[in-house]
Design a protein around this motif. Structure first.
Motif, PDB file in Angstrom:
ATOM      1  N   ILE A  73       1.007  -1.225  -0.250  1.00 23.01           N
ATOM      2  CA  ILE A  73       0.262   0.416   0.347  1.00 23.01           C
ATOM      3  C   ILE A  73       0.666   0.672  -0.271  1.00 23.01           C
ATOM      4  N   GLU A  74       1.994   0.988   1.094  1.00 22.34           N
ATOM      5  CA  GLU A  74       3.010   2.776   0.816  1.00 22.34           C
ATOM      6  C   GLU A  74       3.510   2.508  -0.634  1.00 22.34           C
ATOM      7  N   ARG A  75       3.657   1.866  -1.058  1.00 17.98           N
ATOM      8  CA  ARG A  75       4.665   2.289  -2.599  1.00 17.98           C
ATOM      9  C   ARG A  75       3.552   2.667  -3.642  1.00 17.98           C
ATOM     10  N   GLY A  76       1.900   2.260  -2.840  1.00 17.28           N
ATOM     11  CA  GLY A  76       1.258   2.214  -4.251  1.00 17.28           C
ATOM     12  C   GLY A  76       0.839   0.856  -5.163  1.00 17.28           C
ATOM     13  N   GLU A  77       1.616   0.165  -4.658  1.00 13.95           N
ATOM     14  CA  GLU A  77       1.537  -0.828  -5.661  1.00 13.95           C
ATOM     15  C   GLU A  77       0.470  -1.777  -5.373  1.00 13.95           C
ATOM     16  N   LEU A  78      -0.682  -1.515  -4.581  1.00 16.18           N
ATOM     17  CA  LEU A  78      -1.989  -1.540  -4.096  1.00 16.18           C
ATOM     18  C   LEU A  78      -2.700  -0.845  -3.867  1.00 16.18           C
ATOM     19  N   ARG A  79      -3.889  -0.958  -4.600  1.00 12.88           N
ATOM     20  CA  ARG A  79      -4.463   0.721  -5.219  1.00 12.88           C
ATOM     21  C   ARG A  79      -6.182   0.097  -4.903  1.00 12.88           C
ATOM     22  N   LEU A  80      -7.106   1.253  -4.333  1.00 10.12           N
ATOM     23  CA  LEU A  80      -8.699   1.486  -4.346  1.00 10.12           C
ATOM     24  C   LEU A  80      -8.923   1.631  -5.647  1.00 10.12           C
ATOM     25  N   PRO A  81     -10.138   0.457  -5.886  1.00  5.11           N
ATOM     26  CA  PRO A  81     -10.799   0.740  -7.485  1.00  5.11           C
ATOM     27  C   PRO A  81     -12.061   2.059  -6.802  1.00  5.11           C
ATOM     28  N   GLU A  82     -12.614   2.549  -7.680  1.00  2.00           N
ATOM     29  CA  GLU A  82     -13.319   3.446  -7.446  1.00  2.00           C
ATOM     30  C   GLU A  82     -14.554   3.206  -6.892  1.00  2.00           C
ATOM     31  N   MET A  83     -15.232   1.738  -6.695  1.00  2.00           N
ATOM     32  CA  MET A  83     -16.120   1.293  -5.729  1.00  2.00           C
ATOM     33  C   MET A  83     -16.204   1.520  -4.860  1.00  2.00           C
ATOM     34  N   GLN A  84     -15.330   1.062  -4.434  1.00  2.00           N
ATOM     35  CA  GLN A  84     -14.934   1.276  -2.860  1.00  2.00           C
ATOM     36  C   GLN A  84     -15.305   2.163  -2.358  1.00  2.00           C
ATOM     37  N   ARG A  85     -15.911   1.808  -0.757  1.00  2.00           N
ATOM     38  CA  ARG A  85     -16.138   2.835  -0.175  1.00  2.00           C
ATOM     39  C   ARG A  85     -15.294   3.685   0.693  1.00  2.00           C
ATOM     40  N   ARG A  86     -15.397   4.228   1.649  1.00  2.00           N
ATOM     41  CA  ARG A  86     -15.158   5.721   2.783  1.00  2.00           C
ATOM     42  C   ARG A  86     -14.209   4.776   3.791  1.00  2.00           C
ATOM     43  N   TYR A  87     -12.949   4.884   4.024  1.00  2.00           N
ATOM     44  CA  TYR A  87     -12.778   4.627   5.289  1.00  2.00           C
ATOM     45  C   TYR A  87     -13.113   4.514   6.340  1.00  2.00           C
ATOM     46  N   VAL A  88     -14.303   3.722   7.080  1.00  2.00           N
ATOM     47  CA  VAL A  88     -15.718   4.686   8.243  1.00  2.00           C
ATOM     48  C   VAL A  88     -14.803   4.160   9.652  1.00  2.00           C
ATOM     49  N   TRP A  89     -14.087   3.134   9.130  1.00  5.56           N
ATOM     50  CA  TRP A  89     -13.481   2.395  11.080  1.00  5.56           C
ATOM     51  C   TRP A  89     -13.342   3.313  12.231  1.00  5.56           C
ATOM     52  N   GLN A  90     -13.874   3.333  12.696  1.00  7.32           N
ATOM     53  CA  GLN A  90     -13.656   4.167  14.450  1.00  7.32           C
ATOM     54  C   GLN A  90     -12.293   3.352  14.909  1.00  7.32           C
ATOM     55  N   ALA A  91     -12.024   3.574  15.996  1.00  5.50           N
ATOM     56  CA  ALA A  91     -10.737   3.570  16.364  1.00  5.50           C
ATOM     57  C   ALA A  91     -11.420   2.430  17.850  1.00  5.50           C
ATOM     58  N   THR A  92     -12.089   2.114  18.331  1.00  3.96           N
ATOM     59  CA  THR A  92     -11.859   1.535  19.058  1.00  3.96           C
ATOM     60  C   THR A  92     -12.514  -0.271  18.397  1.00  3.96           C
ATOM     61  N   ARG A  93     -12.900   0.139  17.003  1.00  2.00           N
ATOM     62  CA  ARG A  93     -12.866  -0.881  16.078  1.00  2.00           C
ATOM     63  C   ARG A  93     -11.352  -1.380  15.419  1.00  2.00           C
ATOM     64  N   VAL A  94     -10.806  -0.684  15.437  1.00  2.00           N
ATOM     65  CA  VAL A  94      -9.300  -1.085  15.353  1.00  2.00           C
ATOM     66  C   VAL A  94      -8.758  -1.705  16.534  1.00  2.00           C
ATOM     67  N   ARG A  95      -8.953  -1.393  17.988  1.00  2.13           N
ATOM     68  CA  ARG A  95      -8.638  -1.765  18.798  1.00  2.13           C
ATOM     69  C   ARG A  95      -8.809  -3.647  18.780  1.00  2.13           C
ATOM     70  N   ASP A  96      -9.943  -3.289  18.679  1.00  4.12           N
ATOM     71  CA  ASP A  96     -10.355  -4.744  18.239  1.00  4.12           C
ATOM     72  C   ASP A  96     -10.094  -5.685  17.297  1.00  4.12           C
ATOM     73  N   LEU A  97      -9.186  -5.403  15.890  1.00  2.00           N
ATOM     74  CA  LEU A  97      -8.467  -5.773  15.248  1.00  2.00           C
ATOM     75  C   LEU A  97      -7.658  -6.329  16.080  1.00  2.00           C
ATOM     76  N   LEU A  98      -6.814  -5.648  16.530  1.00  4.22           N
ATOM     77  CA  LEU A  98      -5.333  -5.886  16.908  1.00  4.22           C
ATOM     78  C   LEU A  98      -5.182  -6.593  17.900  1.00  4.22           C
ATOM     79  N   ASP A  99      -6.207  -7.507  18.937  1.00  3.15           N
ATOM     80  CA  ASP A  99      -7.189  -8.289  20.102  1.00  3.15           C
ATOM     81  C   ASP A  99      -6.823  -9.248  19.013  1.00  3.15           C
ATOM     82  N   SER A 100      -7.876  -9.188  18.392  1.00  3.54           N
ATOM     83  CA  SER A 100      -7.914 -10.416  17.519  1.00  3.54           C
ATOM     84  C   SER A 100      -6.492 -10.861  16.899  1.00  3.54           C
ATOM     85  N   LEU A 101      -5.738 -10.317  16.049  1.00  2.44           N
ATOM     86  CA  LEU A 101      -4.435 -10.613  15.877  1.00  2.44           C
ATOM     87  C   LEU A 101      -3.262 -10.635  17.137  1.00  2.44           C
ATOM     88  N   TYR A 102      -3.181 -10.248  18.097  1.00  5.87           N
ATOM     89  CA  TYR A 102      -2.208 -10.636  18.472  1.00  5.87           C
ATOM     90  C   TYR A 102      -2.502 -12.180  19.699  1.00  5.87           C
TER      91      TYR A 102
END
Length: 566
Positions: A15-44
């Motif tokens: 993503i940083e290098r621009g190799e992986l990109r988003l098509p127009e059909m995708q929605r905006r980024y919508v996650w709240q910080a608490t949702r990111v917290r839960d993702l990290l907890d699951s991966l951990y």
């Protein structure tokens, strides 16, 4: 369909290098910080986190920007991310410490990791997850000791200054960016090798850092697919998984037919935001569908002709502009927060368009009356909202005018005035609460310690409006039900500083001194009785009863002033 595996570190780098990109059909980024917290907890904890869906193509496809900055490197083959945007954007922001751009504002996702977390969580229910989210947003009258006890059971929390200063809570982003654990162990007070915490803390920091090596499975769509076919796959995948709202799926279908239309939609959305009305893209899309088809359901989008969509766009814009202007200038509804449903804007816009935006003085008064009534009664806030909206759109197209809209309201609610009993058990989410604000603002209600009128547009945390429990929750806890504690007739509008200063004081301890200092008028403006016999804990039910009578009378007078009640 091809298969591959990539680590979080590899995907973040793409993503940083621009190799992986988003098509127009995708929605905006919508996650709240608490949702990111839960993702990290699951991966951990090594829990499954789903697959990533990618399309490799040589076709030139309209794109949209990630919520994080990317390099502008050009690749001969595009890798477009169809499923996994929210997860990977969140991980990039946390792992690299890059800010997220949400609605034009850049902000980091700051999470803290608890070195002393329990090894096993004894709960994983949705109910508890909701409770956790509320813990970190507790109001000033919440019990701080209870909050700290609950947060001590967390592995990750959204960062606060208070917890960031604690030695056992460390920045997740700093751990990812550090090659070793020395600074974190030293900060936690581990100064020698005999400390029993050394092995435990070191293991946990290493486990956290190893999230970068978590492996995602990639499903890769064939190059031979067309953009339209990929859009259909995108819609089906997200429909089956219920991951996207119907508005997001409809947007994908429209942008597949009308290339680069997303930029047009977003530009108008930004215009509305600048005028004070930040609305979800789905509302503008539903408005477009209403103008194109005369009804509001997104299920028709798949069969809509592109020419019809394009033809309806400009009229739908004018309709929305009329609706926003009417709300602000004619009804003093100058913020979307004061609307019980944004669907009201669609009805207003369609009516304005139907009459060519030429309203007589009588029609203007009737339309304002309908808006007040529909807003206060919550016309589109209960039952099948799309069915109700379609009913009103049919009333407009049939030429029944505003009188027909008002008759429909009478059929739905039976009566249009407000009784004290209508306020029982209502919370701040109620449409009646929004109308209370309008009435109190009209009566010149001010903060109790500063000469500022109540407003939703005050700048700065010090002056920002808050909902204050007149009888604080900590005072009522254990004595009354939650529905009684959070009753809208126990709520008032004051500034954040005043709210924090009052905190969990009893009404007898703070209201009487305030009344002596500033008089009865500021409380009368918010229909708050000032009889001290109503300020004791035992008198709380009677306090609610008295205030309900005052509030209902004021709401009825507001409706009468607008011509809504005859």
């Amino acid at each position: 369909m091809g298969k591959a595996e990539r680590t979080v570190e590899e995907l973040v780098g793409q993503i940083e290098r621009g190799e992986l990109r988003l098509p127009e059909m995708q929605r905006r980024y919508v996650w709240q910080a608490t949702r990111v917290r839960d993702l990290l907890d699951s991966l951990y904890r090594g829990y499954p986190s789903g697959a990533i869906l990618v399309w490799e193509t040589d076709e030139e496809v309209p794109e949209r920007d990630f919520a994080v900055n990317q390099s502008n490197n050009s690749y001969s083959t595009s890798k477009l991310l169809l499923d996994g945007q929210q997860r990977l954007t969140s991980l990039l922001a946390v792992v690299r410490g890059k800010p997220i751009t949400v609605r034009g504002r850049k902000k980091p996702i700051d999470l803290l990791f608890n070195l002393d977390h329990p090894e096993h969580r004894s709960f994983a229910t949705e109910v508890h997850e909701k409770k956790e989210k509320n813990d970190q947003d507790a109001s000033p009258d919440a019990n701080e000791d209870d909050i700290q006890k609950r947060l001590a059971d967390f592995t990750f929390i959204v960062s606060t200054k208070q917890y960031a200063a604690k030695p056992n809570w460390v920045s997740v982003t700093e751990v990812f960016g550090s090659p070793d654990n020395k600074s974190f162990l030293k900060r936690a007070g581990i100064l020698d090798l005999d400390d029993p915490r050394l092995a435990k803390y070191s293991d946990r920091l290493n486990r956290l850092r190893s999230i970068k090596q978590y492996v995602y499975r990639l499903d890769i769509l064939e190059r031979s697919l067309t953009y339209e076919e990929v859009t259909e796959i995108f819609v089906r995948v997200n429909s089956l998984g219920s991951k996207l709202r119907s508005s997001d799926l409809a947007m994908a279908q429209i942008t597949a037919k009308w290339r680069d239309s997303l930029k047009i939609f977003e530009a108008f959305r930004t215009e509305c935001e600048k005028s004070g009305f930040l609305l979800e893209s789905g509302i503008h899309l539903k408005n477009l569908v209403a103008f194109a088809t005369g009804q509001s359901r997104f299920k028709v989008v798949a069969n809509l002709d592109i020419a019809r969509i394009k033809e309806a766009w400009e009229p739908s814009k004018k309709g929305m502009e009329f609706a926003l202007n009417f709300c602000e200038s004619n009804a003093r509804l100058d913020s979307p927060a004061l609307l019980s449903s944004p669907f009201l804007l669609i009805t207003l816009g369609c009516y304005g368009h139907h009459v060519g935006y030429n309203l007589s003085t009588e029609d203007e008064a009737k339309l304002r009356s309908w808006l007040y009534l529909a807003n206060m009664k919550g016309r589109y806030s209960r039952g099948s909202t799309e069915t109700l909206l379609d009913q009103d759109l049919n009333t407009i197209s049939d030429g029944d005018g505003v009188s027909g809209l008002i008759n429909t309201l009478e059929s739905q609610f039976g009566r249009l005035d407000v009784l004290p009993s209508d306020l029982v058990g209502r919370t701040q989410r109620s449409a009646l609460f929004k109308t209370m604000f309008l009435a109190f603002r009209d009566d010149g209600a001010k903060d109790w310690e500063k000469p500022l009128g109540i407003s939703l547009s005050h700048r700065g945390k010090v002056h920002r409006l808050q909902f204050h429990h007149i009888f604080p929750r900590a005072v009522l806890k254990g004595h009354y039900k939650n529905s009684e504690v959070n009753d809208i007739c126990n709520l008032a509008f004051i500034g954040g500083t005043t709210n924090r200063r009052i905190s969990s004081k009893k009404p007898l301890d703070y209201l009487l001194p305030l009344i002596e200092k500033i008089g009865h008028a500021p409380f009368k403006a918010q229909c708050i009785p000032t009889d001290k016999s109503l300020f004791s804990l035992d008198a709380y039910p009677e306090f609610l009863k008295v205030r309900r009578k005052l509030v209902s009378a004021r709401l009825n007078s507001l409706l009468a002033e607008s011509g809504a009640l005859r």
